[in-house]
Write a protein that holds these residues in place. Structure first.
Motif, PDB file in Angstrom:
ATOM      1  N   PHE A  58       0.849  -1.193   0.000  1.00  0.00           N
ATOM      2  CA  PHE A  58       0.000   0.000   0.000  1.00  0.00           C
ATOM      3  C   PHE A  58       0.884   1.242   0.000  1.00  0.00           C
ATOM      4  CE2 PHE A  58       0.412  -1.327   4.458  1.00  0.00           C
ATOM      5  CZ  PHE A  58       0.948  -0.183   5.030  1.00  0.00           C
ATOM      6  N   ASP A  59       0.318   2.347  -0.456  1.00  0.00           N
ATOM      7  CA  ASP A  59       0.984   3.644  -0.418  1.00  0.00           C
ATOM      8  C   ASP A  59       0.253   4.533   0.582  1.00  0.00           C
ATOM      9  OD1 ASP A  59       2.870   3.025  -2.261  1.00  0.00           O
ATOM     10  OD2 ASP A  59       1.896   4.011  -3.951  1.00  0.00           O
ATOM     11  N   GLY A  60       0.990   5.478   1.147  1.00  0.00           N
ATOM     12  CA  GLY A  60       0.340   6.446   2.026  1.00  0.00           C
ATOM     13  C   GLY A  60      -0.143   5.823   3.315  1.00  0.00           C
ATOM     14  N   VAL A  61      -1.319   6.239   3.766  1.00  0.00           N
ATOM     15  CA  VAL A  61      -1.892   5.767   5.024  1.00  0.00           C
ATOM     16  C   VAL A  61      -2.899   4.663   4.714  1.00  0.00           C
ATOM     17  CG1 VAL A  61      -3.160   6.401   7.103  1.00  0.00           C
ATOM     18  CG2 VAL A  61      -1.598   8.045   6.041  1.00  0.00           C
ATOM     19  N   PRO A  62      -2.745   3.470   5.275  1.00  0.00           N
ATOM     20  CA  PRO A  62      -3.707   2.404   5.014  1.00  0.00           C
ATOM     21  C   PRO A  62      -4.937   2.546   5.894  1.00  0.00           C
ATOM     22  CG  PRO A  62      -2.025   1.601   6.492  1.00  0.00           C
ATOM     23  CD  PRO A  62      -1.642   3.029   6.142  1.00  0.00           C
ATOM     24  N   ASP A  63      -5.992   1.847   5.534  1.00  0.00           N
ATOM     25  CA  ASP A  63      -7.138   1.787   6.436  1.00  0.00           C
ATOM     26  C   ASP A  63      -6.779   0.893   7.619  1.00  0.00           C
ATOM     27  OD1 ASP A  63      -8.633  -1.063   6.160  1.00  0.00           O
ATOM     28  OD2 ASP A  63      -7.665  -0.517   4.268  1.00  0.00           O
ATOM     29  N   PRO A  64      -7.480   0.996   8.763  1.00  0.00           N
ATOM     30  CA  PRO A  64      -7.105   0.226   9.959  1.00  0.00           C
ATOM     31  C   PRO A  64      -7.106  -1.288   9.739  1.00  0.00           C
ATOM     32  CG  PRO A  64      -8.640   1.983  10.532  1.00  0.00           C
ATOM     33  CD  PRO A  64      -8.589   1.947   9.039  1.00  0.00           C
ATOM     34  N   THR A  65      -8.034  -1.815   8.956  1.00  0.00           N
ATOM     35  CA  THR A  65      -8.091  -3.265   8.763  1.00  0.00           C
ATOM     36  C   THR A  65      -6.876  -3.744   7.987  1.00  0.00           C
ATOM     37  OG1 THR A  65     -10.496  -3.036   8.645  1.00  0.00           O
ATOM     38  CG2 THR A  65      -9.556  -5.163   8.045  1.00  0.00           C
ATOM     39  N   THR A  66      -6.498  -3.030   6.933  1.00  0.00           N
ATOM     40  CA  THR A  66      -5.300  -3.392   6.176  1.00  0.00           C
ATOM     41  C   THR A  66      -4.058  -3.280   7.050  1.00  0.00           C
ATOM     42  OG1 THR A  66      -6.285  -2.682   4.084  1.00  0.00           O
ATOM     43  CG2 THR A  66      -3.879  -2.786   4.183  1.00  0.00           C
ATOM     44  N   ALA A  67      -3.968  -2.192   7.825  1.00  0.00           N
ATOM     45  CA  ALA A  67      -2.821  -2.030   8.728  1.00  0.00           C
ATOM     46  C   ALA A  67      -2.748  -3.173   9.716  1.00  0.00           C
ATOM     47  CB  ALA A  67      -2.936  -0.688   9.466  1.00  0.00           C
ATOM     48  N   ALA A  68      -3.909  -3.572  10.262  1.00  0.00           N
ATOM     49  CA  ALA A  68      -3.926  -4.662  11.236  1.00  0.00           C
ATOM     50  C   ALA A  68      -3.498  -5.974  10.599  1.00  0.00           C
ATOM     51  CB  ALA A  68      -5.332  -4.801  11.833  1.00  0.00           C
ATOM     52  N   TRP A  69      -3.981  -6.231   9.382  1.00  0.00           N
ATOM     53  CA  TRP A  69      -3.635  -7.507   8.736  1.00  0.00           C
ATOM     54  C   TRP A  69      -2.135  -7.606   8.517  1.00  0.00           C
ATOM     55  CZ3 TRP A  69      -1.337  -9.916   4.681  1.00  0.00           C
ATOM     56  CH2 TRP A  69      -1.698 -11.257   4.463  1.00  0.00           C
ATOM     57  N   PHE A  70      -1.533  -6.571   7.945  1.00  0.00           N
ATOM     58  CA  PHE A  70      -0.098  -6.647   7.675  1.00  0.00           C
ATOM     59  C   PHE A  70       0.725  -6.587   8.951  1.00  0.00           C
ATOM     60  CE2 PHE A  70      -1.416  -5.838   3.352  1.00  0.00           C
ATOM     61  CZ  PHE A  70      -0.515  -6.623   2.632  1.00  0.00           C
ATOM     62  N   ALA A  71       0.231  -5.895   9.980  1.00  0.00           N
ATOM     63  CA  ALA A  71       0.952  -5.885  11.255  1.00  0.00           C
ATOM     64  C   ALA A  71       0.972  -7.271  11.888  1.00  0.00           C
ATOM     65  CB  ALA A  71       0.318  -4.874  12.205  1.00  0.00           C
ATOM     66  N   THR A  72      -0.178  -7.947  11.872  1.00  0.00           N
ATOM     67  CA  THR A  72      -0.215  -9.277  12.489  1.00  0.00           C
ATOM     68  C   THR A  72       0.601 -10.276  11.683  1.00  0.00           C
ATOM     69  OG1 THR A  72      -2.299  -9.733  11.340  1.00  0.00           O
ATOM     70  CG2 THR A  72      -2.441  -8.973  13.604  1.00  0.00           C
ATOM     71  N   GLN A  73       0.702 -10.082  10.365  1.00  0.00           N
ATOM     72  CA  GLN A  73       1.483 -11.025   9.573  1.00  0.00           C
ATOM     73  C   GLN A  73       2.977 -10.902   9.845  1.00  0.00           C
ATOM     74  OE1 GLN A  73      -0.550 -13.212   8.345  1.00  0.00           O
ATOM     75  NE2 GLN A  73      -2.026 -11.722   9.096  1.00  0.00           N
ATOM     76  N   ALA A  74       3.418  -9.780  10.385  1.00  0.00           N
ATOM     77  CA  ALA A  74       4.830  -9.611  10.690  1.00  0.00           C
ATOM     78  C   ALA A  74       5.239 -10.323  11.964  1.00  0.00           C
ATOM     79  CB  ALA A  74       5.164  -8.120  10.801  1.00  0.00           C
ATOM     80  N   ILE A  75       4.278 -10.905  12.677  1.00  0.00           N
ATOM     81  CA  ILE A  75       4.588 -11.639  13.899  1.00  0.00           C
ATOM     82  C   ILE A  75       5.145 -13.004  13.523  1.00  0.00           C
ATOM     83  CG2 ILE A  75       3.647 -12.604  16.027  1.00  0.00           C
ATOM     84  CD1 ILE A  75       1.398 -10.494  15.762  1.00  0.00           C
TER      85      ILE A  75
END
Length: 925
Positions: A58-75
């Motif tokens: 994604f570019d710029g600021v993601p929506d919260p659901t997208t941010a959450a998905w990619f954040a959890t995948q980094a675990i």
């Protein structure tokens, strides 16, 4: 590595990365979009992880659901509490938990903990958390999912702008390089002029920590003032807490700090100058600037060619070669990228497909490229010319590519001038084949679309230099697409391929393979991939196996399908490819290949053993084990020598070898055909690979057959082995026993003419019904062994594995005459490699994780020998503790066989195994 010569790499930057750079444009909008549909987010995220459509998700600021998905995948894994129980990520909202929790020796950063906790809360509130949270493990993407700037964007979406900067922590030294990159991208929200002045005061303080000064300068100083500070401090000596990972005590020797500081410099030249200054300083101390970034994308954006050179030179792509090379290729689009893309293909055949796709996508850039290339990169470029011409790029500035393109265009024009087969000009066999096709039924149906896709109908179907008409070509393609999995060629397809040259078959087969991949590898298009399998020849097999190696990096179902396609090809090249894949442990491809070998044997009506005899790859060598490689204006003869060496001779005008033998083909000269040169070099490389593979697989097969006394018929041996252009020279030094039905016995070897000679040089003709075995030396007298040794020495022949000298290995003995077992310890990997190399396999313990023994079955004698050991981990022997050999047992069923009663072959093979272990064991102190 010297590949490029400067110039425009055309590095593709997303908006966030552009905002990080000093000359970049700030982000226009920091508004957080409303939450997206969790199911769509998860689907898009999983798709991007499997096959990234772009450098970043994604570019710029993601929506919260997208941010959450990619954040959890980094675990990397679900955290555990002190008792080893799963700990929900939401628990990290509790400061006490954050203060006490750690994973091994690595403590999760508090900001990361809060981000993961918020991500977990968002996914839980989505109403369908299973669709979002932890649906893809971290290891599925080699670098982690979010580079530093995008990680800051996810934090902004989940926690708000105020969480991006902890001013007090930044002023006291807790500011991280990744925080600086994120703040440069998303700005300094909420930072007052007074706070900015406090940060600038630290930047100007000569007594402050230099690393902190540089990081704060990258945030708040002007590009010019920041450049001045970098020049002042530069790659100076610096005391890092952990020098082994911090650039050998050199300031800016830490690559993450270097990227963050360099991003704020005013222009690319200043950034590259800084890179080389730091690298030079490190080299003075015997080190170098590492390119082992957690995520090298941003470093590539910041520094350009120096980072690209380091990544390629350090073979950074090993292990995830295709995924990582593809990710880097997505970053390149300029003319200076062409030699780097070609170098990736030179370094690894696995990425040939990815590089070819990049060249076609950027064909205008490739056509305009006129830089210098070495021979290896020129070969890669010339090899890609037919694909580029097919895509519409016919003009090339590079002379070798231009010459190759002219030939391709000329050949296409000649085919067009010849014209397609008309209804009255079709060969006589066509009507019969078409009638047989219409009458054919295998009891199965394959669903095809009413209209063939355009990429399928564009398949070039050429017979003897003349293309088939559109209607006839569609009939062939439809018949080929109706081939069922594990099914034979249909009548029309079998007739057509019998009248096509290998090159014409490969052109059609590879077109369908690449078309299927380009069209998205859709399940509904698999019949057309199978059509390529039944139309293609050996070149098609080579390309599919390259793709299988690519797909075996995480896309195991696709790799499995690739081996299924190879099975459908039903050729000696296919059999050799599957036999080679039997050694691929990764992804369980060894098991898949074994299953497909069985399917191929069934398809051809053979046993797997007969398959290994009758479908051996020849490398296109003739009966004399030679092959002509054509350069257009000159030709070379490749000859396979005993021992597996391929030598080359230039052929004179009469076709006779001239000059000294050479090990490699020469560079092309002005009169050579560049396409022919590239094809000849590719053919030589493939020939050597085939010789190596046939030698490896058949040596193991023959050695096992010698121990188990497996017979061949005289007819099969004389038809498939003795005259085989690779088997004969490689295994000419082996001694065989032939026993005709009358019970007489003769010992022979194969000679260079494919006939049989005895130790006395007399020629023998083996009866078709004779039983032929590779004789074990335990079945020979000492006089026979000595005579054959002398015979082989006279002919300067060396066996590919121990045969006549196999009995010379005898170690210390126990009281009953059996070999004394080694006393001491042996590394588990060494133990496993030593025994498995001699045909011993791990004895699997029921329901356990340890193998406590290695077995060797002796089929002819009907006994099993077992060496008991301490215990080896089944799926990864190397991680087991040091092993001890505990005892030896030989049994027939449940009855132990005394050593004195053993068959001499069994005793000899056990002696060899135990003697080998004696050389590996570390004696007890």
């Amino acid at each position: 590595m010297s590949v490029g010569s400067g110039g425009d790499l055309g590095i593709v930057r997303n908006r966030v990365e552009e905002a990080v750079l000093a000359e970049g444009r700030p982000l226009d909008d920091l508004t957080v979009p409303p939450p997206a549909d969790p199911r769509k987010v998860a689907k898009a995220g999983r798709s991007w992880v499997r096959k990234p459509a772009g450098p970043t998700p994604f570019d710029g600021v993601p929506d919260p659901t997208t941010a959450a998905w990619f954040a959890t995948q980094a675990i990397e894994s679900e955290p555990l509490d002190g008792d080893g129980e799963p700990l929900p990520w939401a628990a990290f909202a509790d400061p006490e938990v954050r203060a006490t929790w750690s994973s091994g020796t690595r403590r999760i950063d508090p900001k990361e903990q809060l981000l993961r906790a918020d991500a977990a809360a968002v996914t839980a509130a989505s109403g369908d958390p299973a669709q979002v949270a932890l649906t893809v493990p971290h290891r599925s993407f080699g670098w982690g999912l979010l580079p530093a700037p995008l990680d800051a964007g996810a934090r902004l979406a989940l926690r708000g702008a105020g969480d991006l900067l902890d001013l007090d922590a930044a002023l006291t030294g807790e500011l991280r390089a990744r925080d600086v990159l994120g703040l440069r991208a998303y700005g300094l929200p909420g930072v007052t002029p007074e706070a900015r002045e406090r940060m600038l005061a630290v930047v100007a303080d000569p007594t402050a920590d230099p690393a902190r000064r540089l990081l704060l300068s990258a945030l708040v100083a002007s590009p010019e003032d920041h450049h001045g500070l970098v020049v002042e401090l530069g790659p100076a000596p610096y005391t890092w807490v952990n020098p082994t990972t911090r650039g050998d005590q050199v300031l800016l020797g830490d690559p993450h700090l270097l990227v963050a500081v360099a991003a704020a410099l005013p222009d690319p030249d200043a950034r590259r100058t800084l890179w080389f200054a730091v690298d030079d300083r490190l080299r003075q101390g015997g080190s170098e600037l590492t390119t082992s970034f957690t995520r090298p994308d941003l470093a590539l954006v910041v520094f350009g060619e120096p980072v690209l050179a380091g990544l390629v030179a350090r073979k950074w792509i090993a292990g995830y070669v295709v995924k990582r090379a593809t990710a880097v290729l997505q970053r390149l689009s300029g003319p200076a990228s062409v030699p780097w893309a070609l170098q990736l293909a030179v370094d690894s055949s696995k990425v040939t497909g990815a590089v070819r796709a990049w060249l076609v996508e950027h064909r205008a850039v490739v056509g305009a490229f006129d830089g210098s290339l070495n021979a290896a990169r020129t070969e890669q470029l010339v090899a890609a010319v037919p694909d580029l011409v097919e895509a519409g790029q016919t003009e090339f500035a590079h002379p070798a590519a231009a010459a190759a393109a002219r030939l391709v265009v000329t050949q296409s024009a000649e085919q067009a001038d010849a014209g397609a087969f008309g209804a009255d000009a079709l060969p006589q066999w066509w009507a019969a084949a078409l009638a047989a096709e219409e009458a054919y039924s295998d009891g199965q149906s394959v669903k095809l679309p009413r209209r063939l896709p355009d990429w399928v109908t564009a398949t070039p179907l050429v017979l003897g230099g003349r293309p088939l008409g559109a209607g006839d070509a569609e009939a062939v393609l439809t018949a080929a697409a109706r081939t069922v999995p594990d099914g034979p060629r249909r009548p029309l397809v079998a007739a057509v391929v019998a009248h096509m040259s290998a090159a014409e078959r490969d052109t059609a087969g590879t077109h369908l393979l690449r078309g299927w991949i380009t069209a998205g590898e859709r399940t509904q298009d698999k019949p057309f991939a199978r059509a390529g399998a039944v139309l293609g020849a050996d070149g098609w097999v080579d390309e599919v196996m390259q793709r299988v190696r690519e797909w075996n990096e995480g896309r195991y179902n696709r790799a499995k399908f690739g081996l299924e396609l190879v099975t459908l090809n039903a050729s000696s090249a296919a059999a050799a490819a599957l036999a080679s894949a039997e050694s691929w442990k990764k992804g369980g491809m060894d098991w898949v290949a074994a299953v497909q070998l069985g399917a191929l044997a069934d398809l051809l009506g053979l046993s797997v053993e007969d398959l290994g005899t009758r479908l051996l790859a020849t490398g296109d060598l003739d009966a004399r084990s030679t092959r002509v490689l054509d350069y257009g204006s000159r030709s070379f003869r490749a000859s396979l020598r005993p021992g597996g060496t391929v030598v080359l001779h230039l052929l004179d005008a009469d076709g006779r070898p001239s000059g000294k033998p050479r090990a490699s083909l020469p560079a092309a000269n002005g009169s050579d055909d560049p396409l022919a040169v590239a094809a000849a070099k590719k053919a030589l490389k493939a020939l050597r690979a085939t010789v190596t593979e046939v030698g490896r697989t058949q040596a193991a097969r023959f050695e096992g057959a010698m121990v188990d006394e497996k017979p061949w018929t005289g007819a099969d041996h004389a038809t498939y082995l003795a005259p085989h252009p690779i088997v004969n020279p490689l295994f000419r030094a082996l001694v065989w026993r032939a026993v005709p039905p009358d019970g007489s016995t003769v010992l022979v070897r194969m000679d260079e003419g494919g006939e049989y000679v005895g130790v006395d040089e007399e020629t023998h003709v083996l009866p078709a019904d004779a039983s032929v075995t590779l004789v074990h030396p335990a079945r020979l007298t000492a006089e026979e062994r000595d005579a054959w040794r002398a015979h082989l020495a006279d002919h300067e022949l060396v066996a590919p594995f121990p045969q006549l000298d196999r009995l010379e290995v005898v170690g210390p003995r126990a009281d009953d005459g059996s070999p004394a077992l080694p006393v001491g310890t042996i590394h588990p990997g060494t133990l496993h490699g030593t025994l498995s190399g001699q045909g011993w396999g791990m004895a699997y313990a029921d329901g356990g994780e340890l193998a406590t023994a290695y077995d060797r079955a002796f089929l002819a004698a009907g006994v099993v020998a077992t060496l008991h050991v301490t215990g080896v981990v089944l799926y990864n022997p190397a991680v087991s503790g040091d092993q001890r050999v505990l005892r030896l047992r030989v049994a027939r069923g449940n009855t132990v066989v005394p050593w004195a009663d053993l068959d001499p072959i069994v005793a000899a093979e056990i002696d060899r195994a135990v003697a080998a272990l004696h050389t590996k064991v570390v004696a007890d102190a």
